[in-house]
Design an enzyme around this catalytic site. Sequence first.
Site, mmCIF file in Angstrom:
data_model
loop_
_atom_site.group_PDB
_atom_site.id
_atom_site.type_symbol
_atom_site.label_atom_id
_atom_site.label_comp_id
_atom_site.label_asym_id
_atom_site.label_seq_id
_atom_site.Cartn_x
_atom_site.Cartn_y
_atom_site.Cartn_z
ATOM 1 N N TRP A 89 0.973 -9.540 4.549
ATOM 2 C CA TRP A 89 0.308 -9.044 3.331
ATOM 3 C C TRP A 89 0.836 -9.795 2.106
ATOM 4 O O TRP A 89 0.158 -9.961 1.119
ATOM 5 C CB TRP A 89 0.597 -7.547 3.138
ATOM 6 C CG TRP A 89 -0.457 -6.640 3.651
ATOM 7 C CD1 TRP A 89 -1.239 -5.810 2.904
ATOM 8 C CD2 TRP A 89 -0.859 -6.445 5.003
ATOM 9 N NE1 TRP A 89 -2.111 -5.132 3.734
ATOM 10 C CE2 TRP A 89 -1.897 -5.502 5.018
ATOM 11 C CE3 TRP A 89 -0.454 -6.992 6.231
ATOM 12 C CZ2 TRP A 89 -2.531 -5.082 6.189
ATOM 13 C CZ3 TRP A 89 -1.071 -6.582 7.392
ATOM 14 C CH2 TRP A 89 -2.090 -5.639 7.359
ATOM 15 N N THR A 104 0.809 -1.243 0.000
ATOM 16 C CA THR A 104 0.000 0.000 0.000
ATOM 17 C C THR A 104 0.830 1.276 0.000
ATOM 18 O O THR A 104 0.681 2.107 -0.864
ATOM 19 C CB THR A 104 -1.050 0.076 1.111
ATOM 20 O OG1 THR A 104 -1.922 -1.037 0.992
ATOM 21 C CG2 THR A 104 -1.898 1.332 1.007
ATOM 22 N N ARG A 110 -17.430 1.090 4.543
ATOM 23 C CA ARG A 110 -17.675 0.450 3.258
ATOM 24 C C ARG A 110 -18.445 -0.823 3.488
ATOM 25 O O ARG A 110 -17.934 -1.710 4.173
ATOM 26 C CB ARG A 110 -16.348 0.134 2.557
ATOM 27 C CG ARG A 110 -15.632 1.389 2.114
ATOM 28 C CD ARG A 110 -14.376 1.040 1.383
ATOM 29 N NE ARG A 110 -13.221 1.189 2.235
ATOM 30 C CZ ARG A 110 -11.980 0.979 1.821
ATOM 31 N NH1 ARG A 110 -11.731 0.597 0.599
ATOM 32 N NH2 ARG A 110 -10.981 1.130 2.628
ATOM 33 N N GLU A 132 -9.742 -4.593 10.449
ATOM 34 C CA GLU A 132 -9.219 -3.409 9.758
ATOM 35 C C GLU A 132 -10.415 -2.549 9.363
ATOM 36 O O GLU A 132 -11.373 -3.042 8.779
ATOM 37 C CB GLU A 132 -8.386 -3.775 8.522
ATOM 38 C CG GLU A 132 -7.688 -2.540 7.943
ATOM 39 C CD GLU A 132 -6.890 -2.817 6.669
ATOM 40 O OE1 GLU A 132 -6.172 -3.831 6.597
ATOM 41 O OE2 GLU A 132 -7.008 -1.980 5.744
ATOM 42 N N ASN A 185 -3.570 -11.159 4.383
ATOM 43 C CA ASN A 185 -4.445 -9.989 4.351
ATOM 44 C C ASN A 185 -5.287 -9.878 3.086
ATOM 45 O O ASN A 185 -4.745 -9.711 1.986
ATOM 46 C CB ASN A 185 -3.611 -8.715 4.498
ATOM 47 C CG ASN A 185 -4.480 -7.480 4.514
ATOM 48 O OD1 ASN A 185 -5.234 -7.273 5.455
ATOM 49 N ND2 ASN A 185 -4.419 -6.698 3.454
ATOM 50 N N GLU A 186 -6.595 -9.927 3.268
ATOM 51 C CA GLU A 186 -7.565 -9.681 2.190
ATOM 52 C C GLU A 186 -7.326 -10.549 0.957
ATOM 53 O O GLU A 186 -7.593 -10.132 -0.176
ATOM 54 C CB GLU A 186 -7.571 -8.189 1.806
ATOM 55 C CG GLU A 186 -8.098 -7.317 2.933
ATOM 56 C CD GLU A 186 -7.920 -5.819 2.700
ATOM 57 O OE1 GLU A 186 -7.474 -5.418 1.607
ATOM 58 O OE2 GLU A 186 -8.216 -5.051 3.629
#
Length: 675
Positions: free
Chosen positions: A138, A96, A385, A259, A184-185
């Site tokens: 990540w 990021t 979101r 998060e 992560n994600e």
Amino acid sequence: MTASVIMLFTNILKCITFCVFLSATTCHVYRVDNTQDSGRRFDGIGGLSGGGATSKLLVNYPEKYRDQILDYLFKPNFAASLQMLKVEIGGDSQSTEGTEASHMHNEWDENYQRGYEWWLMTEAKKRNPDILLYGLPWAFPGWLSNSFDNPYTNVTRTAEYVTRWLLGAKKFYNLTIDYVGIWNERPYDVSYIKTLRKTLDSNQLSRVKIVAADGGWEIASHLQDKELEAVIDYIGVHYPGTTTTKAALATGKQLWSSEDYSTFNDNTGAGCWARILNQNFVNGYMTSTISWNLIASYYNALPYPGCGLMTADSPWSGHYDVSSPIWMTAHTTQFTAPGWRYLPHGAGVGKLTYGGSYVSLVSPNQKDLTIILETMSHDHSLCIRPALPAYTVVPQNITLQLSGDLAKIQQLNVWYSKLAFGKSKQSVLFQKMPALKVLDGKIKLYIDVDVVYTLTTLTQGNKGSYPDPPVRKPFPDTYMEDFEGYPLHSEPVDFAQQTGSFEVVAGCHSHGNVLRQVVLQTPLFWCKADTFNKSLNLIGNPKWSDVYVSSDVAIGPINGTNGVFVAARVDQGGCQAWQAKGLFFFLFPKEKKYILANDLVRVVPLKEGEATGAVNGWNNIELAVEGNIAIGRLNKQTLFNVTVPATPAHGFVAIGTDSYGIADFDNVHIKSSGS
Ligand SMILES: *[C@@H]1O[C@H](CO)[C@@H](O)[C@H](O)[C@H]1NC(C)=O
Ligand SMILES: *[C@@H]1O[C@H](CO)[C@@H](O)[C@H](O)[C@H]1NC(C)=O
Ligand SMILES: *[C@@H]1O[C@H](CO)[C@@H](O)[C@H](O)[C@H]1NC(C)=O
Ligand SMILES: *[C@@H]1O[C@H](CO)[C@@H](O)[C@H](O)[C@H]1NC(C)=O
Ligand SMILES: *[C@@H]1O[C@H](CO)[C@@H](O)[C@H](O)[C@H]1NC(C)=O
Ligand SMILES: *[C@@H]1O[C@H](CO)[C@@H](O)[C@H](O)[C@H]1NC(C)=O
């Protein structure tokens, strides 16, 4: 009528009906009763350093200011008083705002002196020994798998890799990590999660709990697998928009928003944060909320500037901003602790009739009570979101009715914030107000819009402060770095690696310490930036236009890269770094060639030619850009003097490599005529 007006109307009707039965003089009575328990333990409010490189510039601050910043974040009863710190387990890959270093760049490598997360965790623990620690990858270094998008091709190997990080934390820093996540994600793998548990257990890490899976709610539907159910301690989801699912509730697991927030830290951001800190429990039964990110300590020309609880992105001046989300956090953290219990919905937790919400928590011995009320009216699409439906919030008078053992409470201490919007208005942030007497178990309170109240039996609140830090200044226009002052394996300050991983190593041939790019192969990446096989390390002032950069460069004799570059006017980093434009001067010493390109991936070459002066070992390259002229020199001989496109007009200085593989940089010298 709009939906929100209808809602409001329905709520008023409900309330009137309620009041008739209660025969109370005032409407809007909210019962706070500890006779029953919600069945949900509060697990703490946290901040996330990483995902990625979000604390990069923090470590560069002069110690005095750095200590102040750390106090604002972690010191109990001072400011944010965070109860949990989540960090990235570096994976040598863009995540990021940059790349965080892996503890194992290669299969044969292992080191625990890299990056700044160890330092940050140690500083947090120094201030609050009870702070909970949580690590999550990540990305992973490429050697773990032969497939770039799958770290689970050998689950044993990946579990061992993560376990080593946890063991390293203990061995080198005496840090006990409380929680570990999956990926992560990104996709999780059931067999990996089970293997991770076994690997942790066989390494005396039974007390490390597993959070799964730092993505959406779908993990909940896999918990019918009893073996998996047994090894997942917490369900952690990202940006849940304050809501959960039936399947998740049915698991009986503690649910976390592991998060959340991700918005600019002005008052709109603060309102968002205050709102989700309450409503993640009110609407979604989530017992922990973690802010992405902890602190905006990255160049503000990178993506998501200012998306931390506070901002500290100017170490060269010492300037930092204690932003309003810090004080929103304090409303909860200074008057609770992980292990406190939420009261049930309808008995201390719920929505306020005219907008806003309230939560009540009691201490484990049931003696202390904290109630937090918020009436935030501002929404923010980036924060929640999917966005919460906007609803009308109006000033309201409420009555809290304390029942059960809580009826014995005589008075409550009051902390108050009001977020002001618009130019002339002054916000009130975390201010102590006169205590409220409880009469017949009742507290009456007038509640305005955009306020947070904490009502608590605790007497300990404190609004910590330090004198104003120095004023913000731009990055210095002259910069010289020979890397001699750094411990081996550290990352030099101010260099913000975007792809590839750079660390200080002992160079050869009288060069002392040098900065080495160490990634040898494409990582198991988190985003597209890493798939172009270029390393990129940014520095300086993104407003620089006319600038000179010089660096000594050497290609590794073993596992070396093809080429190296210095660059100016580089316009971006982050996951879009592969699209970076600028003026990139590549040298290919073995081929004795150079290329000047208008972009990192060289879709737009501007000039190329022979570089006959290139030698084995160290070369010096210089790039000077002034107006529309770029001049490149190799070992003091001019290679090109050309007219360049007008865009980008300004940007960072950068160094990097043309492919993964080893390259060394030394004596980096930058001069700019200012911005
Ligand atoms: C998986 O990794 C482990 C640990 O590194 C190794 O011992 C094993 O041989 C690997 N398995 C395969 C099939 O490569
Ligand atoms: C390690 O940390 C624990 C607390 O977590 C402390 O009790 C112990 O003294 C520390 N050990 C060393 C060697 O610092
Ligand atoms: C709240 O109560 C006060 C005092 O009874 C009254 O003056 C005020 O109008 C009320 N405000 C609202 C919004 O109901
Ligand atoms: C980057 O390298 C990997 C393997 O090392 C290769 O599969 C991939 O195609 C390369 N990407 C580009 C854009 O050259
Ligand atoms: C170079 O890579 C090989 C494996 O490809 C490895 O065995 C060797 O240790 C590496 N050497 C250096 C200096 O990185
Ligand atoms: C670069 O070229 C311009 C004209 O094209 C010339 O005026 C200038 O002196 C040259 N600079 C150098 C350092 O060669």
